[in-house]
Design an enzyme around this catalytic site. Sequence first.
Site, mmCIF file in Angstrom:
data_model
loop_
_atom_site.group_PDB
_atom_site.id
_atom_site.type_symbol
_atom_site.label_atom_id
_atom_site.label_comp_id
_atom_site.label_asym_id
_atom_site.label_seq_id
_atom_site.Cartn_x
_atom_site.Cartn_y
_atom_site.Cartn_z
ATOM 1 N N ILE A 155 0.831 -1.208 0.000
ATOM 2 C CA ILE A 155 0.000 0.000 0.000
ATOM 3 C C ILE A 155 0.867 1.261 0.000
ATOM 4 C CG2 ILE A 155 -0.234 -0.054 2.524
ATOM 5 C CD1 ILE A 155 -3.144 1.096 2.071
ATOM 6 N N CYS A 156 0.337 2.298 -0.622
ATOM 7 C CA CYS A 156 0.912 3.639 -0.605
ATOM 8 C C CYS A 156 2.269 3.680 -1.310
ATOM 9 C CB CYS A 156 0.978 4.145 0.840
ATOM 10 S SG CYS A 156 1.161 5.930 1.004
#
Length: 180
Positions: A105-106
């Site tokens: 994620i991210c």
Amino acid sequence: MQVAFLVAPEGVEQVELTDPWDAVRKAGGTPVLVSTEPGSVQAFEHLDKARTFPVDQTVSDASVADFDALVLPGGVANPDFLRMDGKAVAFVKGFFDAGKPVAAICHAPWTLVEADAVRGRTLTSWPSLRTDIRNAGGTWVDEEVKVCTSGPNVLVTSRKPADLKAFDNALVSEFTKATR
């Protein structure tokens, strides 16, 4: 289901560690905190120090064979530190070589880029990684969560903390399918 959460000694975005961790536990899995150094990791809430978390294993002592899946939480500094550590990059690459599911994620896909694991894959991330992913042979999309099955393993990616509910649901679903 034993799931490795790979983080650097500092710089992980706290909520991107704790939310998926709790989702794995609620699904009956065992999350294990793996880092490049023993002791504890310093999490952040954006740029501010947050809680610390005890390291369960160092990447030097961890084996891909002992895990069913891998989660790479974000934070800007966390994946930047990880991609500069050869053992961490090899650990990540090992999950792809073994065909085991991975979720990131991210900013975490920076580590995937370094492991040469995005070529031919479709994924999402924090928007500033778009060019890095494309330059590494991946296709970047702006979606809440992207599940890519066009490779040796399932890859689940999301953009940011606001996407955590969809990210958690997708990773639990995909990890559960893969470990049946």
